[in-house]
Design a protein around this motif. Sequence first.
Motif, PDB file in Angstrom:
ATOM      1  N   LEU A 179       0.837  -1.221   0.069  1.00 20.85           N
ATOM      2  CA  LEU A 179       0.062   0.214   0.100  1.00 20.85           C
ATOM      3  C   LEU A 179       0.866   1.426  -0.205  1.00 20.85           C
ATOM      4  N   LYS A 180       2.022   1.243   0.732  1.00 21.67           N
ATOM      5  CA  LYS A 180       2.919   2.516   0.781  1.00 21.67           C
ATOM      6  C   LYS A 180       3.603   2.725  -0.413  1.00 21.67           C
ATOM      7  N   SER A 181       4.045   1.522  -1.224  1.00 27.17           N
ATOM      8  CA  SER A 181       4.742   1.625  -2.463  1.00 27.17           C
ATOM      9  C   SER A 181       3.712   1.984  -3.887  1.00 27.17           C
ATOM     10  N   TYR A 182       2.648   2.028  -3.503  1.00 26.33           N
ATOM     11  CA  TYR A 182       1.620   2.066  -4.455  1.00 26.33           C
ATOM     12  C   TYR A 182       1.356   3.543  -5.065  1.00 26.33           C
ATOM     13  N   ASN A 183       1.363   3.840  -6.402  1.00 29.08           N
ATOM     14  CA  ASN A 183       1.384   5.198  -6.468  1.00 29.08           C
ATOM     15  C   ASN A 183       0.151   5.466  -7.493  1.00 29.08           C
ATOM     16  N   SER A 184      -0.803   5.901  -7.132  1.00 27.03           N
ATOM     17  CA  SER A 184      -2.080   5.982  -7.661  1.00 27.03           C
ATOM     18  C   SER A 184      -2.137   7.257  -8.418  1.00 27.03           C
ATOM     19  N   SER A 185      -1.226   8.245  -7.954  1.00 24.62           N
ATOM     20  CA  SER A 185      -1.394   9.683  -8.769  1.00 24.62           C
ATOM     21  C   SER A 185      -0.481   9.674 -10.003  1.00 24.62           C
ATOM     22  N   GLY A 186      -1.055  10.425 -10.949  1.00 25.26           N
ATOM     23  CA  GLY A 186      -0.292  10.433 -12.321  1.00 25.26           C
ATOM     24  C   GLY A 186      -0.396  11.896 -12.534  1.00 25.26           C
ATOM     25  N   VAL A 187       0.112  12.317 -13.570  1.00 26.10           N
ATOM     26  CA  VAL A 187       0.145  13.533 -13.790  1.00 26.10           C
ATOM     27  C   VAL A 187      -0.670  13.674 -15.383  1.00 26.10           C
ATOM     28  N   VAL A 188      -1.865  14.343 -15.348  1.00 26.75           N
ATOM     29  CA  VAL A 188      -2.363  14.329 -16.480  1.00 26.75           C
ATOM     30  C   VAL A 188      -2.006  15.514 -17.540  1.00 26.75           C
ATOM     31  N   LEU A 189      -1.836  15.383 -18.618  1.00 21.53           N
ATOM     32  CA  LEU A 189      -1.130  16.260 -19.478  1.00 21.53           C
ATOM     33  C   LEU A 189      -1.839  16.492 -20.752  1.00 21.53           C
ATOM     34  N   ASN A 190      -2.099  17.691 -21.128  1.00 19.45           N
ATOM     35  CA  ASN A 190      -2.823  17.945 -22.482  1.00 19.45           C
ATOM     36  C   ASN A 190      -1.831  18.166 -23.425  1.00 19.45           C
ATOM     37  N   VAL A 191      -1.517  17.478 -24.461  1.00 19.25           N
ATOM     38  CA  VAL A 191      -0.471  17.923 -25.261  1.00 19.25           C
ATOM     39  C   VAL A 191      -1.112  18.906 -26.533  1.00 19.25           C
ATOM     40  N   PRO A 192      -0.761  20.103 -26.699  1.00 22.29           N
ATOM     41  CA  PRO A 192      -1.171  21.053 -27.844  1.00 22.29           C
ATOM     42  C   PRO A 192      -1.057  20.289 -29.171  1.00 22.29           C
ATOM     43  N   LYS A 193      -1.561  20.807 -30.235  1.00 20.92           N
ATOM     44  CA  LYS A 193      -1.591  20.211 -31.501  1.00 20.92           C
ATOM     45  C   LYS A 193      -0.314  20.263 -32.114  1.00 20.92           C
ATOM     46  N   GLY A 194       0.454  21.186 -31.867  1.00 27.57           N
ATOM     47  CA  GLY A 194       1.926  21.709 -32.479  1.00 27.57           C
ATOM     48  C   GLY A 194       3.155  20.744 -31.692  1.00 27.57           C
ATOM     49  N   ILE A 195       2.907  19.943 -30.884  1.00 27.84           N
ATOM     50  CA  ILE A 195       3.983  19.197 -30.188  1.00 27.84           C
ATOM     51  C   ILE A 195       3.855  17.774 -30.465  1.00 27.84           C
ATOM     52  N   THR A 196       5.093  17.332 -31.024  1.00 26.40           N
ATOM     53  CA  THR A 196       5.427  15.848 -31.366  1.00 26.40           C
ATOM     54  C   THR A 196       6.211  15.434 -30.279  1.00 26.40           C
ATOM     55  N   LEU A 197       5.706  14.475 -29.199  1.00 27.80           N
ATOM     56  CA  LEU A 197       6.633  14.096 -28.270  1.00 27.80           C
ATOM     57  C   LEU A 197       7.358  12.771 -28.730  1.00 27.80           C
ATOM     58  N   PRO A 198       8.713  12.593 -28.317  1.00 27.17           N
ATOM     59  CA  PRO A 198       9.476  11.583 -28.658  1.00 27.17           C
ATOM     60  C   PRO A 198       9.143  10.319 -27.962  1.00 27.17           C
ATOM     61  N   GLN A 199       9.280   9.185 -28.396  1.00 30.66           N
ATOM     62  CA  GLN A 199       9.040   7.924 -27.995  1.00 30.66           C
ATOM     63  C   GLN A 199      10.001   7.425 -26.891  1.00 30.66           C
ATOM     64  N   SER A 200       9.643   6.786 -25.869  1.00 34.07           N
ATOM     65  CA  SER A 200      10.324   6.159 -24.665  1.00 34.07           C
ATOM     66  C   SER A 200      10.035   4.644 -24.704  1.00 34.07           C
ATOM     67  N   LYS A 201      10.765   3.844 -23.818  1.00 36.40           N
ATOM     68  CA  LYS A 201      10.611   2.452 -23.669  1.00 36.40           C
ATOM     69  C   LYS A 201      10.736   2.508 -21.980  1.00 36.40           C
ATOM     70  N   SER A 202      11.036   3.467 -21.096  1.00 34.09           N
ATOM     71  CA  SER A 202      11.053   3.508 -19.853  1.00 34.09           C
ATOM     72  C   SER A 202       9.483   3.626 -19.234  1.00 34.09           C
ATOM     73  N   HIS A 203       9.364   3.049 -18.071  1.00 31.65           N
ATOM     74  CA  HIS A 203       8.207   3.293 -17.432  1.00 31.65           C
ATOM     75  C   HIS A 203       8.108   3.785 -16.032  1.00 31.65           C
ATOM     76  N   SER A 204       9.010   4.989 -15.959  1.00 30.19           N
ATOM     77  CA  SER A 204       8.844   5.404 -14.527  1.00 30.19           C
ATOM     78  C   SER A 204       7.690   6.652 -14.403  1.00 30.19           C
ATOM     79  N   PRO A 205       6.873   6.631 -13.274  1.00 24.83           N
ATOM     80  CA  PRO A 205       6.115   7.278 -12.969  1.00 24.83           C
ATOM     81  C   PRO A 205       6.400   8.687 -13.179  1.00 24.83           C
ATOM     82  N   SER A 206       5.419   9.634 -13.663  1.00 23.96           N
ATOM     83  CA  SER A 206       5.587  11.130 -13.510  1.00 23.96           C
ATOM     84  C   SER A 206       5.283  11.680 -12.214  1.00 23.96           C
TER      85      SER A 206
END
Length: 171
Positions: free
Chosen positions: A38-65
């Motif tokens: 229960l202590k190590s569970y992270n239920s909060s995440g960052v909600v992010l709206n990406v505008p149309k002009g931004i193309t984000l790069p790809q990633s293989k890591s799975h670290s929480p925001s």
Amino acid sequence: MRLNRSIRNRGKRKKREVSELDITSLLDILTILLVFLLKSYNSSGVVLNVPKGITLPQSKSHSPSTTGVIVQVSPTQILVDDKLILDSENLPNKVYDHGGRRIIPLYDRLVQKRQEIEELSKRSLKAEKFSGVANLAIDKTLKYNYVKKLMYTCAEAGFRTYKFVVLGEDN
């Protein structure tokens, strides 16, 4: 005679009571394991709206925001927490200072945002303290020199920890 006794007692020796299993220690271990999970569970995440002009790069890591100020940068715009700060069509007279290393409108907004967070944490006990984290959602086509200017500007405003927002493999 001696042989007689051992034969008589043989049946009594084998008929022992079934001992009960003590599960107290097992329950203790399960309780500790449950608390740890229960202590190590992270239920909060960052909600992010990406505008149309931004193309984000790809990633293989799975670290929480982590929570922090969100700086979104496209080739034509800079946004801080979904609020437009700088647009290439309406540039102010002076955009850079510190030898062309710091972006003035971004710096001013980040300093203002830091002051808002610090004031809020002083007023409310439950409010998060200023963490100094900047989540950078940067278009993958931007040059490294411009990314360095963004990072320098964030550091000068007090946001010295950078988290780069990227798309995961499944997106």
